[in-house]
Design a protein around this motif. Structure first.
Motif, PDB file in Angstrom:
ATOM      1  N   TRP A 148       9.608   3.088   4.206  1.00 14.91           N
ATOM      2  CA  TRP A 148       8.826   1.888   3.920  1.00 14.91           C
ATOM      3  C   TRP A 148       8.788   1.004   5.172  1.00 14.91           C
ATOM      4  O   TRP A 148       9.619   1.130   6.077  1.00 14.91           O
TER       5      TRP A 148
ATOM      6  N   ALA B 195       5.670   3.608   1.507  1.00 12.31           N
ATOM      7  CA  ALA B 195       5.126   2.309   1.107  1.00 12.31           C
ATOM      8  C   ALA B 195       5.111   1.390   2.322  1.00 12.31           C
ATOM      9  O   ALA B 195       6.030   1.419   3.147  1.00 12.31           O
TER      10      ALA B 195
ATOM     11  N   PHE C 169      10.306   5.765  -3.084  1.00 14.10           N
ATOM     12  CA  PHE C 169      10.027   5.468  -1.684  1.00 14.10           C
ATOM     13  C   PHE C 169      11.155   5.994  -0.794  1.00 14.10           C
ATOM     14  O   PHE C 169      12.313   5.614  -0.950  1.00 14.10           O
TER      15      PHE C 169
ATOM     16  N   GLN D  34       0.854  -1.177   0.000  1.00 19.09           N
ATOM     17  CA  GLN D  34       0.000   0.000   0.000  1.00 19.09           C
ATOM     18  C   GLN D  34       0.898   1.237   0.000  1.00 19.09           C
ATOM     19  O   GLN D  34       2.044   1.184   0.448  1.00 19.09           O
ATOM     20  N   MET D  35       0.362   2.347  -0.492  1.00 18.85           N
ATOM     21  CA  MET D  35       1.117   3.593  -0.508  1.00 18.85           C
ATOM     22  C   MET D  35       0.309   4.700   0.140  1.00 18.85           C
ATOM     23  O   MET D  35      -0.925   4.711   0.069  1.00 18.85           O
TER      24      MET D  35
ATOM     25  N   GLU E 235       3.354   9.527  -2.396  1.00 19.19           N
ATOM     26  CA  GLU E 235       4.292   8.897  -3.329  1.00 19.19           C
ATOM     27  C   GLU E 235       5.525   8.324  -2.643  1.00 19.19           C
ATOM     28  O   GLU E 235       6.261   7.541  -3.252  1.00 19.19           O
ATOM     29  N   HIS E 236       5.741   8.689  -1.365  1.00 17.44           N
ATOM     30  CA  HIS E 236       7.036   8.415  -0.754  1.00 17.44           C
ATOM     31  C   HIS E 236       6.977   7.456   0.426  1.00 17.44           C
ATOM     32  O   HIS E 236       8.021   7.139   0.993  1.00 17.44           O
TER      33      HIS E 236
END
Length: 315
Positions: free
Chosen positions: A249, A214, A246, A207-208, A211-212
């Protein structure tokens, strides 16, 4: 730099070596590297590696039981562990003298002596420097291979932001003892077919947030279906690490305790400091690699929002 560490080792007849729970290669690499080095140079000493959990990556010696009497009469050395609660086998506290050697930011200065160097990328880097300074003691290929494996993995093959000139010097120092570098790389980084498939499954369920950021939340049912432990699942956090957009994360694993659904997580970032957030959520670790545990759903939600804000503000 290392004070009386060599003197303490020379004078001790019995030594027990501990590391953190859910051990990674730096934890067991430093543990078995130190054990092997002591046994090579002082074969008359009784040296034991303590812990109940095995490392799932690489090839390591089998764990053997250690008695309470042995620990009580020993010099205890705890490696790669920032706080006493994370030591795998809490009997470390009954030793005659306790020494802490670690590279995490200092959180809990337990023990009689502490050798803590947060500027170093791995505890195996610290021990490499210590062994280099002990010029009268020998270093075997086996000892060097244990340390190299911990150094290589904790820096993600020398790609983390804390990889320094000294880190590379220690890697070069260790390779001078006849290491088969390609073979060690295959041992640590070649995957079984199920691992390849599991990694792909995690990527597909990513999932995000923006944009940066995850992340993947893995249910207990999924882990049971694949027959993969929660700690092993979280070790797959690297699956998102080489995607250019990413910046942060994470992988979270679900569990049930006392009827409550809780989550443990492994967090990573390229350059953004995230361990300050981890410490607010029952965890901690390195600035760019840390963990959290026992989060309820609301805490998980707020942590993700905080990670998202950090990732966005850094752009």
């Amino acid at each position: 730099m290392f004070g009386t560490l060599l003197k303490d080792i020379e004078e001790a007849e019995v030594i027990t070596i501990f590391r953190h729970e859910n051990p990674d290669c730096d934890a067991v690499g430093s543990q078995y590297g130190l054990k092997n080095w002591i046994e090579d140079n002082w074969p008359e000493k009784q040296v034991s590696a303590c812990g109940t959990q095995a490392c799932g990556n690489g090839i390591w010696p089998a764990l053997n039981p250690v008695s309470d009497d042995t620990i009580q009469n020993s010099l205890v050395i705890v490696l790669d562990t920032a706080n006493r609660e994370r030591v795998d086998d809490q009997r470390f506290s009954i030793g005659k003298k306790i020494i802490k050697i670690d590279h995490h930011p200092e959180r809990d200065p337990f023990g009689n002596d502490q050798y803590v160097f947060p500027e170093m990328a791995a505890t195996c880097e610290i021990l490499s420097e210590f062994f280099r300074q002990c010029r009268d003691q020998k270093i075997s290929e086996q000892t060097a291979s244990y340390l190299y494996k911990g150094l290589l993995t904790d820096t993600l093959r020398f790609t983390t932001s804390n990889t320094s000139q000294h880190t590379m010097q220690m890697a070069a120092f260790l390779t001078g003892f006849g290491l088969d570098i390609p073979s060690l790389n295959r041992e640590l980084f070649d995957e079984e077919l199920w691992e390849f498939r599991y990694r792909n499954m995690l990527a597909e369920n990513m999932q995000m947030k923006g944009e940066h950021l995850a992340y993947c939340i893995v249910s207990a049912e999924t882990m049971q279906e694949w027959k993969v432990s929660a700690s092993r699942t979280r070790s797959f956090v690297t699956v998102f690490g080489n995607v250019r957009p990413f910046q942060v994360w994470a992988i979270f694993t679900e569990k049930t305790e006392n009827g409550m659904t809780l989550y443990d997580g492994s967090l990573r970032s390229k350059t953004i400091r995230i361990n300050d957030l981890a410490e607010q959520y029952k965890g901690g670790g390195h600035p760019n690699a840390c963990g959290v545990k026992n989060l309820d759903e609301n805490m998980l939600k707020t942590l993700l929002e905080s990670l998202f804000q950090k990732a966005e503000e850094a752009q």
